[in-house]
Each structure stands twice: as structure tokens, then as C-alpha cells.
Design a protein around this motif. Structure first.
Motif, PDB file in Angstrom:
ATOM      1  N   ASP A  47       0.325  10.485   4.033  1.00  0.00           N
ATOM      2  CA  ASP A  47       0.180  11.664   3.176  1.00  0.00           C
ATOM      3  C   ASP A  47       0.551  11.342   1.725  1.00  0.00           C
ATOM      4  O   ASP A  47      -0.074  11.841   0.783  1.00  0.00           O
ATOM      5  CB  ASP A  47       1.051  12.817   3.693  1.00  0.00           C
ATOM      6  CG  ASP A  47       0.361  13.598   4.817  1.00  0.00           C
ATOM      7  OD1 ASP A  47      -0.875  13.482   4.950  1.00  0.00           O
ATOM      8  OD2 ASP A  47       1.052  14.314   5.551  1.00  0.00           O
ATOM      9  N   VAL A  48       1.572  10.513   1.554  1.00  0.00           N
ATOM     10  CA  VAL A  48       1.952  10.123   0.187  1.00  0.00           C
ATOM     11  C   VAL A  48       0.814   9.325  -0.451  1.00  0.00           C
ATOM     12  O   VAL A  48       0.430   9.565  -1.613  1.00  0.00           O
ATOM     13  CB  VAL A  48       3.265   9.299   0.201  1.00  0.00           C
ATOM     14  CG1 VAL A  48       3.581   8.759  -1.193  1.00  0.00           C
ATOM     15  CG2 VAL A  48       4.421  10.156   0.725  1.00  0.00           C
ATOM     16  N   ASN A  53      -2.407   9.378   0.389  1.00  0.00           N
ATOM     17  CA  ASN A  53      -3.515  10.310   0.127  1.00  0.00           C
ATOM     18  C   ASN A  53      -3.306  11.065  -1.176  1.00  0.00           C
ATOM     19  O   ASN A  53      -4.236  11.254  -1.961  1.00  0.00           O
ATOM     20  CB  ASN A  53      -3.591  11.354   1.251  1.00  0.00           C
ATOM     21  CG  ASN A  53      -4.674  11.037   2.264  1.00  0.00           C
ATOM     22  OD1 ASN A  53      -5.631  10.318   1.965  1.00  0.00           O
ATOM     23  ND2 ASN A  53      -4.513  11.564   3.456  1.00  0.00           N
ATOM     24  N   THR A  54      -2.076  11.509  -1.382  1.00  0.00           N
ATOM     25  CA  THR A  54      -1.769  12.294  -2.588  1.00  0.00           C
ATOM     26  C   THR A  54      -2.040  11.470  -3.835  1.00  0.00           C
ATOM     27  O   THR A  54      -2.664  11.946  -4.790  1.00  0.00           O
ATOM     28  CB  THR A  54      -0.291  12.730  -2.560  1.00  0.00           C
ATOM     29  OG1 THR A  54      -0.047  13.441  -1.354  1.00  0.00           O
ATOM     30  CG2 THR A  54       0.037  13.604  -3.761  1.00  0.00           C
ATOM     31  N   TRP A  55      -1.565  10.228  -3.829  1.00  0.00           N
ATOM     32  CA  TRP A  55      -1.738   9.383  -5.018  1.00  0.00           C
ATOM     33  C   TRP A  55      -3.213   9.046  -5.246  1.00  0.00           C
ATOM     34  O   TRP A  55      -3.709   9.102  -6.373  1.00  0.00           O
ATOM     35  CB  TRP A  55      -0.913   8.100  -4.895  1.00  0.00           C
ATOM     36  CG  TRP A  55      -0.896   7.294  -6.151  1.00  0.00           C
ATOM     37  CD1 TRP A  55      -1.530   6.111  -6.381  1.00  0.00           C
ATOM     38  CD2 TRP A  55      -0.219   7.618  -7.378  1.00  0.00           C
ATOM     39  NE1 TRP A  55      -1.292   5.678  -7.667  1.00  0.00           N
ATOM     40  CE2 TRP A  55      -0.494   6.589  -8.293  1.00  0.00           C
ATOM     41  CE3 TRP A  55       0.582   8.697  -7.769  1.00  0.00           C
ATOM     42  CZ2 TRP A  55       0.018   6.591  -9.593  1.00  0.00           C
ATOM     43  CZ3 TRP A  55       1.085   8.707  -9.055  1.00  0.00           C
ATOM     44  CH2 TRP A  55       0.803   7.663  -9.955  1.00  0.00           C
ATOM     45  N   ILE A  71      -5.933  10.694  -4.213  1.00  0.00           N
ATOM     46  CA  ILE A  71      -6.725  11.866  -4.622  1.00  0.00           C
ATOM     47  C   ILE A  71      -6.273  12.382  -5.978  1.00  0.00           C
ATOM     48  O   ILE A  71      -7.089  12.743  -6.826  1.00  0.00           O
ATOM     49  CB  ILE A  71      -6.626  12.978  -3.554  1.00  0.00           C
ATOM     50  CG1 ILE A  71      -7.234  12.490  -2.238  1.00  0.00           C
ATOM     51  CG2 ILE A  71      -7.318  14.256  -4.033  1.00  0.00           C
ATOM     52  CD1 ILE A  71      -6.958  13.406  -1.059  1.00  0.00           C
ATOM     53  N   GLY A  72      -4.969  12.385  -6.210  1.00  0.00           N
ATOM     54  CA  GLY A  72      -4.434  12.950  -7.445  1.00  0.00           C
ATOM     55  C   GLY A  72      -4.688  12.101  -8.677  1.00  0.00           C
ATOM     56  O   GLY A  72      -4.738  12.628  -9.785  1.00  0.00           O
ATOM     57  N   GLY A 130      -7.010   9.130  -8.491  1.00  0.00           N
ATOM     58  CA  GLY A 130      -8.228   8.325  -8.374  1.00  0.00           C
ATOM     59  C   GLY A 130      -7.973   6.854  -8.106  1.00  0.00           C
ATOM     60  O   GLY A 130      -8.904   6.043  -8.110  1.00  0.00           O
ATOM     61  N   ALA A 131      -6.728   6.492  -7.859  1.00  0.00           N
ATOM     62  CA  ALA A 131      -6.395   5.084  -7.599  1.00  0.00           C
ATOM     63  C   ALA A 131      -6.976   4.647  -6.248  1.00  0.00           C
ATOM     64  O   ALA A 131      -7.120   5.459  -5.345  1.00  0.00           O
ATOM     65  CB  ALA A 131      -4.885   4.891  -7.605  1.00  0.00           C
ATOM     66  N   PRO A 138       1.042   4.062  -2.847  1.00  0.00           N
ATOM     67  CA  PRO A 138       2.198   3.173  -2.912  1.00  0.00           C
ATOM     68  C   PRO A 138       2.474   2.403  -1.621  1.00  0.00           C
ATOM     69  O   PRO A 138       2.899   1.242  -1.692  1.00  0.00           O
ATOM     70  CB  PRO A 138       3.354   4.127  -3.253  1.00  0.00           C
ATOM     71  CG  PRO A 138       2.845   5.509  -2.980  1.00  0.00           C
ATOM     72  CD  PRO A 138       1.382   5.456  -3.184  1.00  0.00           C
TER      73      PRO A 138
END
Lengths: 285, 285
Positions: A218-219, A221-223, A225-226, A228-229, A233
Motif C-alpha cells: 500500500d505504501v 502504491n501510494t508513492w 500513484i501519487g 508517478g514514480a 520505497p
């Protein structure tokens, strides 16, 4: 800006040293590669053969014999005097042991001509830790490469307060000449730029997971989507390998040491070391 | 997992509120949109018209009348009682003022049926700051969206210790039903996941530049090349706008306050506020 540097020597033909040497040769420079004994040079030859295959397949301009031709510009030696004799630039990539590096520079100081510039690829030491051993602090700085130099083509260039600005710019020009994007760092900084950004970012991510706030997927996914990387991490942790951030955090503040202990207990002690071990925060097949 | 939620109400038709309402309608939900007066609703209508154009051009499934059809599923009202009357889920996106939000929840507590779930989109408040005002802490949590919801389709779902786990999962299912990737946060965390990662990352980048170590363009190059990301930290600053990180840092520790002062002096006071002002760390035309 074109470089005045014509001949290059790389000390230490480990993972990064062999990449630096091969990339320089691929870009047309005659390169002398020094390592301590014939076994080390035999290992270096295997690394260069793998690099030929990689460049042939992946690197623009590497096909049609160009990757193989780079080998002809490499000279391997176990004689430090020979390695230093005619070098315009010596890139030092020996193991990350302070005393070993200092001893190497003390020997080089006597062997290398006055013209020779020295650059350390050290990740964890500052050039200040080494400069007095070089006998030429004005002609000494750090030039730090990332792994997979042909793809992650960064050269972080960082001098000390004693480095001659002309030398700094000369090394920047050389970095460009071998296809790197030079990153100019104007004051000494542990971790250079990339690790200065990565370390707190990776730590914040680990706090979220170790603290029970969120799952690694989930972490990530967040990075992704949030921002575009391409990778979050925990994907980066797995690529780096978990031992490296562990070794950094275990020498950090109390909270970092707690995170290190958590990482050891839940991952490292279970053999989950990252991508190379087949499992880290994710499983790989 | 399919959602039991059939009817949605969004309170506050600002930038994010209008996006949440429109996205929910686009995905087939009847949505009631509440704002305080007719002027606010007129502004909301303009936002919805822009969203129709954006979805028609950019969003898969938005062509052939689908973007326009979403408008027919939106009902606008200034009557909070009407807005609350039949909602399975109320998403609160009113301004980030604690007392305003608490007052809104106190009114809602009396107006909404017992079945109604409440979700706050607050960025800066924790759901704990609001839960006792809702009269139904077990049916209350945070569901936090990112700007440009149709593209950056994150919904960070975060309850308090009192949130019913079934309600949490119901809201996760709803987030999926409106095309979001739900990010489950299992303990309250200021900044949710995305800002927990972004804040120390952006701060480390600013330290490099404010401290005279490196230039923004070099820092961004390093991050892009070193991690494959499409944007470095200073490009992210410019997109977010410099006032938001300034407001966070000015309330931080001593070092953060110094960084805030540096940012104010060198950028904000010069009108360099980021992408929207035409200039931030970069110039835009």
C-alpha cells in the motif's frame, strides 16, 4: 565543455570500479585497471566480459563490435607504479575501508606524476577524510557513481574546501565525456545528493510499516500513484538490498536503531535480504 | 468486494469536493452536492463543466456522452437537511478549519439517518479531532483524496480506534467502486501515507539547496536518473505550490523554521510560488 583528460586509471576492479573503467573505455579513453593480484584481475576480466554482453544488448551504440572494441582500450595490471605512471586521472574504487584508502593514496602520492588528478568513488567517506593522504589536496575530489553506470548515469562530483575549482570543472567535463550527467556538489555532504534524498524517504516508509500503519504494498502504491514514480520505497529497498539501509540505521539515532532492529528481526534474520536473495519485502521468482 | 453504498453526498464543492462528487457520479452513483449558498453552487457548476471537458478528453470511458451523463447524477443543494436525508455515505470536504468541521458534524449528527457513514477528506486534521462531534464515532473515518482524482486515483482510508472495522472495509469497497486505489491505514497518522513520505523527502531536498550544496536542477536530475522517477523534488514543489510546504515547515522544529524562512525570502516574497504563478524553482511559460 571538452575534457583535457586523455588517460584514465581505475584502482580496484570490483563491481563499480569495473563499470567505471569499462564505461570510460567504451567512450574512447585508454584505461588502465589496477587490482591487487592476478585473481582479482581474473575476476575483473569476467566482469568486463559480462559488461560487453550487457552493452551489446542494452546500450545505444553498443552493437556492431563497439562493446567488444572497448576491451582493447583496457590494460590490466597489478603494478601500482605502472598504473599511475601516465594517468591524467586516477579514479579510486578500492574497498570502503578508511585505512586502506589512505594507504593507497600515500603510495599514489609518490608514484603518480604531479599532473595527475585523483578522484575517489567512496560512498561512505568524505573526501576530507582522505585529502591529506593524497599529497595534492587541490587536485583531489570525489566522483561518485551509481550502480549500473550505463543506465543510471550519474556522477556526483564533490570537492573539499581545498579542491581547485579548475580541477572540479575538469572532472565535471570528464564525467560528461564518459556519458554521465555530472551532479555538482559545492560543499561536502555525507551521502552526496542521492542518498541525502533516499535515506529520510526510505526511513519514513519503514516507520509506516514497522509502526503498523500500512503494508509495504500500500505504501508503494501510494508513492507510485501519487508521484508517478516507477517504484515505491519498498521496491527500492529490495533492489538496494536490506543490509545496506540496516547498516546505516543501526548507527543512527534511537529511533533509527529501533527500525534497524525491526528490519533485522522480520527480514534479515529470515534471509529476506531483497531482490538478490529472492525475497525481501516482496517475493521474486 | 462490492459496496453496499448506493447514495453519496459530498459536503463542500471546492476543488477536491467537486472532484470527489463528479468522479462518484461518473462511476454511476447518484450524488448530492451541498455547499453554503447559491454563489458557491454556481462556482461548483463551473467546476463540474470543466471536469466534463477534462474527462471527455483524458479519462478512459469519458467520451461518447459519458462525461456529460455524469452531470445528470449530480443534485446541488444549499439545504444540509436535504443533503443528509438519504445518504448512505457523506464525504465531508469543507474548509480545513477545525471549528467549522466540528460544527458541520454536530449539525449532521442530528440530520443524517442512523445508517449514514461519515468520511472526512481532511488533509491536516486527524479523524480523532472530529469523531466526538459526529455522534457516531464507530461510523466515522477519514477518506483522503489527492488532487486530480481522475489521474492520481488514491483514496487513503484511515479510521480512529473507534471506527467499526466493517465500516472501514465498506468505505474501502466504496473507494474501489469509484475507481480509486484504496490505501488502508490501520492507525492514525498525520499526513497519511503520501505526505508522510513526501514531507521528509522534500525537506531533505530543500536542505541541499538552502545549504548551498547543490542547485535544484542538479538535485532533480539526481532523483530522476537515480530512481527513474518522472519528476524530482523541486518539480514536485512547483506542482504543489511553495506555500503549502512553507506552512508545514514554519510550524516545525528550528531547522524547519529556518528552511521556511529561506523559502519565504528567496521564493515566496518574490512571487515565485510554483507552477501556478508561472515561476517557482523553475520558470514556466
Amino acid at each position: 565543455m571538452s575534457t583535457q583528460i586523455r588517460t584514465v586509471t581505475v584502482l580496484g576492479a570490483g563491481v563499480l570500479g569495473s563499470q567505471i573503467a569499462y564505461q570510460s573505455a567504451f567512450k574512447g579513453f585508454p584505461v588502465t585497471v589496477y587490482d591487487i593480484d592476478d585473481d582479482a584481475l581474473a575476476a575483473a576480466r569476467k566482469r568486463f566480459d559480462k559488461l560487453v554482453a550487457t552493452y551489446r544488448a542494452e546500450v545505444p551504440g553498443g552493437a556492431d563490435g563497439a562493446a567488444e572494441a572497448a576491451l582493447d582500450r583496457l590494460t590490466l595490471t597489478t603494478d601500482l607504479g605502472q598504473a599511475a605512471a601516465d594517468a591524467d586521472l586516477i579514479v579510486e574504487a578500492v574497498p570502503e575501508i578508511l585505512e586502506l584508502k589512505r594507504q593507497t593514496y600515500q603510495e599514489l602520492a609518490a608514484l603518480a606524476p604531479a599532473k595527475t588528478l585523483f578522484a575517489t568513488n567512496s560512498s561512505s567517506l568524505l573526501p576530507s577524510d582522505l585529502k591529506d593522504a593524497t599529497g595534492r589536496p587541490d587536485r583531489f575530489l570525489a566522483m561518485h557513481f551509481a550502480n549500473k553506470i550505463w543506465f543510471s548515469n550519474l556522477a556526483e562530483v564533490m570537492g573539499t574546501s581545498e579542491t581547485d575549482p579548475k580541477v572540479f570543472q575538469e572532472v565535471v567535463a570528464f564525467a560528461e565525456a564518459i556519458g554521465m550527467v555530472p551532479i555538482e556538489i559545492h560543499k561536502e555532504k555525507a551521502g552526496y545528493v542521492l542518498n541525502t534524498l533516499l535515506v529520510p524517504f526510505l526511513r519514513a516508509a519503514l516507520e509506516l510499516v514497522a509502526g503498523g500503519y500500512a503494508q509495504p504494498g500500500d505504501v508503494d502504491n501510494t508513492w507510485r500513484i501519487g508521484t508517478g514514480a516507477p517504484a515505491g520505497p519498498f521496491q527500492i529497498y529490495d533492489v538496494i538490498g536490506l543490509r545496506t539501509p540496516y547498516n546505516i540505521m543501526v548507527h543512527g539515532d534511537d529511533e533509527a536503531q529501533q527500525l534497524a532492529a525491526w528490519l533485522k528481526k522480520n527480514y534479515i534474520d529470515k534471509g529476506k535480504l531483497g531482490l538478490e536473495s529472492g525475497q525481501g519485502f516482496y517475493k521474486y521468482t
